[in-house]
Design a protein around this motif. Sequence first.
Motif, PDB file in Angstrom:
ATOM      1  N   THR A   1      -1.658  -5.220 -18.860  1.00  0.00           N
ATOM      2  CA  THR A   1      -2.556  -5.929 -19.764  1.00  0.00           C
ATOM      3  C   THR A   1      -3.163  -7.118 -19.041  1.00  0.00           C
ATOM      4  N   CYS A   2      -4.357  -7.526 -19.486  1.00  0.00           N
ATOM      5  CA  CYS A   2      -5.064  -8.618 -18.823  1.00  0.00           C
ATOM      6  C   CYS A   2      -4.431  -9.974 -19.085  1.00  0.00           C
ATOM      7  N   THR A   3      -3.587 -10.082 -20.106  1.00  0.00           N
ATOM      8  CA  THR A   3      -2.883 -11.331 -20.374  1.00  0.00           C
ATOM      9  C   THR A   3      -1.557 -11.035 -21.052  1.00  0.00           C
ATOM     10  N   GLY A   4      -0.486 -11.546 -20.471  1.00  0.00           N
ATOM     11  CA  GLY A   4       0.840 -11.321 -21.050  1.00  0.00           C
ATOM     12  C   GLY A   4       1.198 -12.336 -22.099  1.00  0.00           C
ATOM     13  N   GLU A   5       0.646 -13.573 -21.977  1.00  0.00           N
ATOM     14  CA  GLU A   5       1.051 -14.605 -22.927  1.00  0.00           C
ATOM     15  C   GLU A   5       0.039 -15.739 -23.091  1.00  0.00           C
TER      16      GLU A   5
ATOM     17  N   HIS B   1       7.582 -14.274 -14.931  1.00  0.00           N
ATOM     18  CA  HIS B   1       8.706 -13.905 -15.788  1.00  0.00           C
ATOM     19  C   HIS B   1       9.067 -12.461 -15.425  1.00  0.00           C
ATOM     20  N   VAL B   2       9.744 -12.334 -14.306  1.00  0.00           N
ATOM     21  CA  VAL B   2       9.891 -11.029 -13.674  1.00  0.00           C
ATOM     22  C   VAL B   2      10.648 -10.037 -14.560  1.00  0.00           C
ATOM     23  N   GLY B   3      11.456 -10.530 -15.480  1.00  0.00           N
ATOM     24  CA  GLY B   3      12.210  -9.633 -16.352  1.00  0.00           C
ATOM     25  C   GLY B   3      11.351  -8.835 -17.293  1.00  0.00           C
ATOM     26  N   ASP B   4      10.115  -9.300 -17.564  1.00  0.00           N
ATOM     27  CA  ASP B   4       9.221  -8.520 -18.425  1.00  0.00           C
ATOM     28  C   ASP B   4       7.883  -8.227 -17.759  1.00  0.00           C
ATOM     29  N   GLY B   5       7.824  -8.382 -16.438  1.00  0.00           N
ATOM     30  CA  GLY B   5       6.637  -7.950 -15.704  1.00  0.00           C
ATOM     31  C   GLY B   5       5.443  -8.861 -15.780  1.00  0.00           C
ATOM     32  N   ASN B   6       5.630 -10.091 -16.261  1.00  0.00           N
ATOM     33  CA  ASN B   6       4.536 -11.045 -16.447  1.00  0.00           C
ATOM     34  C   ASN B   6       4.517 -12.041 -15.284  1.00  0.00           C
ATOM     35  N   TYR B   7       3.365 -12.196 -14.621  1.00  0.00           N
ATOM     36  CA  TYR B   7       3.310 -13.200 -13.557  1.00  0.00           C
ATOM     37  C   TYR B   7       2.027 -14.010 -13.646  1.00  0.00           C
ATOM     38  N   HIS B   8       2.067 -15.181 -13.005  1.00  0.00           N
ATOM     39  CA  HIS B   8       0.970 -16.138 -13.051  1.00  0.00           C
ATOM     40  C   HIS B   8       0.548 -16.520 -11.639  1.00  0.00           C
ATOM     41  N   ILE B   9      -0.732 -16.765 -11.470  1.00  0.00           N
ATOM     42  CA  ILE B   9      -1.245 -17.370 -10.245  1.00  0.00           C
ATOM     43  C   ILE B   9      -1.645 -18.807 -10.567  1.00  0.00           C
ATOM     44  N   LEU B  10      -1.165 -19.747  -9.753  1.00  0.00           N
ATOM     45  CA  LEU B  10      -1.547 -21.156  -9.850  1.00  0.00           C
ATOM     46  C   LEU B  10      -2.523 -21.419  -8.708  1.00  0.00           C
TER      47      LEU B  10
ATOM     48  N   VAL C   1      -1.224 -11.946 -15.879  1.00  0.00           N
ATOM     49  CA  VAL C   1      -1.303 -10.546 -16.283  1.00  0.00           C
ATOM     50  C   VAL C   1       0.127 -10.050 -16.456  1.00  0.00           C
ATOM     51  N   CYS C   2       0.259  -8.874 -17.036  1.00  0.00           N
ATOM     52  CA  CYS C   2       1.589  -8.294 -17.234  1.00  0.00           C
ATOM     53  C   CYS C   2       1.513  -6.806 -16.899  1.00  0.00           C
ATOM     54  N   VAL C   3       2.501  -6.330 -16.128  1.00  0.00           N
ATOM     55  CA  VAL C   3       2.549  -4.930 -15.698  1.00  0.00           C
ATOM     56  C   VAL C   3       3.935  -4.371 -15.986  1.00  0.00           C
ATOM     57  N   PRO C   4       4.090  -3.039 -15.976  1.00  0.00           N
ATOM     58  CA  PRO C   4       5.445  -2.479 -16.023  1.00  0.00           C
ATOM     59  C   PRO C   4       6.263  -3.046 -14.862  1.00  0.00           C
ATOM     60  N   ILE C   5       7.550  -3.299 -15.089  1.00  0.00           N
ATOM     61  CA  ILE C   5       8.369  -3.953 -14.068  1.00  0.00           C
ATOM     62  C   ILE C   5       8.341  -3.181 -12.752  1.00  0.00           C
ATOM     63  N   SER C   6       8.285  -1.865 -12.831  1.00  0.00           N
ATOM     64  CA  SER C   6       8.278  -1.065 -11.606  1.00  0.00           C
ATOM     65  C   SER C   6       7.040  -1.311 -10.755  1.00  0.00           C
TER      66      SER C   6
ATOM     67  N   ASN D   1      -8.991 -13.660  -9.957  1.00  0.00           N
ATOM     68  CA  ASN D   1      -8.603 -13.330 -11.326  1.00  0.00           C
ATOM     69  C   ASN D   1      -8.994 -11.892 -11.660  1.00  0.00           C
ATOM     70  N   GLU D   2     -10.220 -11.536 -11.330  1.00  0.00           N
ATOM     71  CA  GLU D   2     -10.716 -10.192 -11.632  1.00  0.00           C
ATOM     72  C   GLU D   2      -9.905  -9.119 -10.907  1.00  0.00           C
ATOM     73  N   ARG D   3      -9.554  -9.398  -9.681  1.00  0.00           N
ATOM     74  CA  ARG D   3      -8.794  -8.418  -8.898  1.00  0.00           C
ATOM     75  C   ARG D   3      -7.423  -8.160  -9.503  1.00  0.00           C
ATOM     76  N   ILE D   4      -6.714  -9.225  -9.904  1.00  0.00           N
ATOM     77  CA  ILE D   4      -5.364  -9.004 -10.440  1.00  0.00           C
ATOM     78  C   ILE D   4      -5.411  -8.336 -11.811  1.00  0.00           C
ATOM     79  N   VAL D   5      -6.472  -8.635 -12.582  1.00  0.00           N
ATOM     80  CA  VAL D   5      -6.611  -7.983 -13.885  1.00  0.00           C
ATOM     81  C   VAL D   5      -6.846  -6.483 -13.714  1.00  0.00           C
ATOM     82  N   HIS D   6      -7.784  -6.116 -12.849  1.00  0.00           N
ATOM     83  CA  HIS D   6      -8.074  -4.696 -12.639  1.00  0.00           C
ATOM     84  C   HIS D   6      -6.855  -3.964 -12.079  1.00  0.00           C
ATOM     85  N   TYR D   7      -6.095  -4.638 -11.212  1.00  0.00           N
ATOM     86  CA  TYR D   7      -4.878  -4.029 -10.669  1.00  0.00           C
ATOM     87  C   TYR D   7      -3.895  -3.740 -11.809  1.00  0.00           C
TER      88      TYR D   7
END
Length: 453
Positions: A408-412, A368-377, A338-343, A395-401
Motif C-alpha cells: 500500500t502507498c501508506t501504512g499509517e 515497523h518491521v513486524g508489520d512490513g511498514n517502513y519510512h524514509i527520512l 509505505v507498507c509491504v508484505p513482510i517477505s 517517494n514515487e519509486r518506493i510507492v510503485h515498488y
Amino acid sequence: MNELVKALENIMAAERVSVNETLLDQHGSDESYHKSHAPDVVVYPENTEEVSAVMKLANEHEIPVVPFGYGSSLEGSVIPYQGGITIDFANMDQILEVREDDFLVRVQPGVTRSKLDKELKRYGMFFTVDPGADATLGGMAATNASGTTSVKYGIMRDQVRELEVVLADGTITRSGSLARKSSSGYDLNGLFVGSEGTLGCFTELTLSVTGIPEYIMAARAEFETVDDAVNAVIGILQAGIPVARVELVDEVAIKQMNVYSETTYAEVPTLFLELHGNEAGLNQDVEFMKEIVEDMNSMNIEFESDTAGRNKLWEARHHAAYAFIHNHPGRQQMVTDVCVPISELAGAVKDARGAIEESGLSGGIVGHVGDGNYHILLMLDPEDAAEVEQADQVNERIVHYALARGGTCTGEHGVGTGKKKYQEEEHGNALQLMRNIKQAFDPKNILNPGKIL
C-alpha cells in the motif's frame, strides 16, 4: 468574512472564534513538507452541540471545514487548501469515562495520547497505539494511526469501539457499540476511522485499553545486512515470541541517532525490540530469541530490563526523525511511508536505499518491521526545485515498488494530499465506490475537500 465570523460568534463565545493571523498560520500547515495554506477562521468548540451548529452553518453556505487535532500529521491531511473554517478540538480534551472492568475509555477528540496514559496508569492500564508523536486521539483515529506497538496490539482501527460523529449537515450520530464484537449492520467505525475528516467530525471516541504488562524486556540486535535482520524478525514471529515492538533502523539512521542522542551504537542495520509478558516466560523467550538471531548472523544482541535502559533505547529510536533535522540545519524533512508484505520488506528497504543514494539527498530508513511498514527520512531544501523533484522521485519509486508487490502507498501516515495520486493505481475501480461513499456522507463536499480522493 465579517458575516461568517459574526455567525460563528452567535454559536460560541467570541474569544473562541479567531482570525488572528498567527493562529491562522499555525493551522495552515502540519509536520509535513507540503505547502501551507491558512484557513479563513479558526473555531474552538467545547461540546458536540457547538460542532453540530458550526457544521449546519457551513453546510448551509457551502463553506469548507477541516477538523484539526495537534497538527502532527505527515501528508498534509489538515492543511485547508480551500480556506474556510478549521475546527480545532483543543478545548474538547476531557477523559469522560474509564470503564476499567470493560477495558474501555470514553474520551473527547482533543485528548492526547500522553494525557490518556497518565490517567490510565491509576488503573494499571495503558493505551496501546504509539505513533511516536503525542498526537490527539481524534487525529489518530482520523488517520488510522499505528506505530511501534502495532505488531502485538494492532492499529487504531482495532481499538475504536464506538464513535460519536457530527456529519456534514450537522447531524449527530453514533456508530459501533460497547460490545467486543458485532455482526450487526455495516461497519461504520471502519469507514470513519482513517477518513481524515472527509466524512465527519469525531466528538467522542470509546477506545479499548490494555493492562500494563507484568514485565518488559527491550533488546537491540545488530546485523551485517537488512536481509538478515528481516529474516530474524520472521523467525521471531513464527516462533510465537510475544514481541510488542520490533523496529528496523538502517546504518545511516543509526549514525544520525548516535550524534543526536549521544549513543555509541554500531552503524549497521539494527533491530530495536521489546517483549511484554511475565518474567519467567520472557526469560525463556529471551534465550529462544538469542538462538534465532544468532542463526540469522546477528553480530551482537543486548538486552535491557530496567526502566532507564529501556527508555534510553526507545528515546533514541523515537528521536530518529529529529536527529536528522537537528543534524541538517536549514533543511526540511520529507517523511514518507509505505507498507509491504513482510517477505518483501528486505527487498523494499534495499531498493529504497538505492533510490536515496541515486537522488544525492541525505536520508535514513526506519520501519515497523513486524508489520512490513517502513519510512524514509529524507532531508531537502524546499526552495530548491531540483531537490524537491528528486525527493518526489524517491517517494514515487518506493510507492510503485510497494504496490507492485501487493503493498500500500501508506501504512499509517494517511493519504492527505501527498498520496492522492496513487489511489487509482492501488484501488482500481474500488476508488469509485469510495467516491460514492463520500458523496453520500458529504454531498456538498465541504468536509476537508480535496483530500484522499
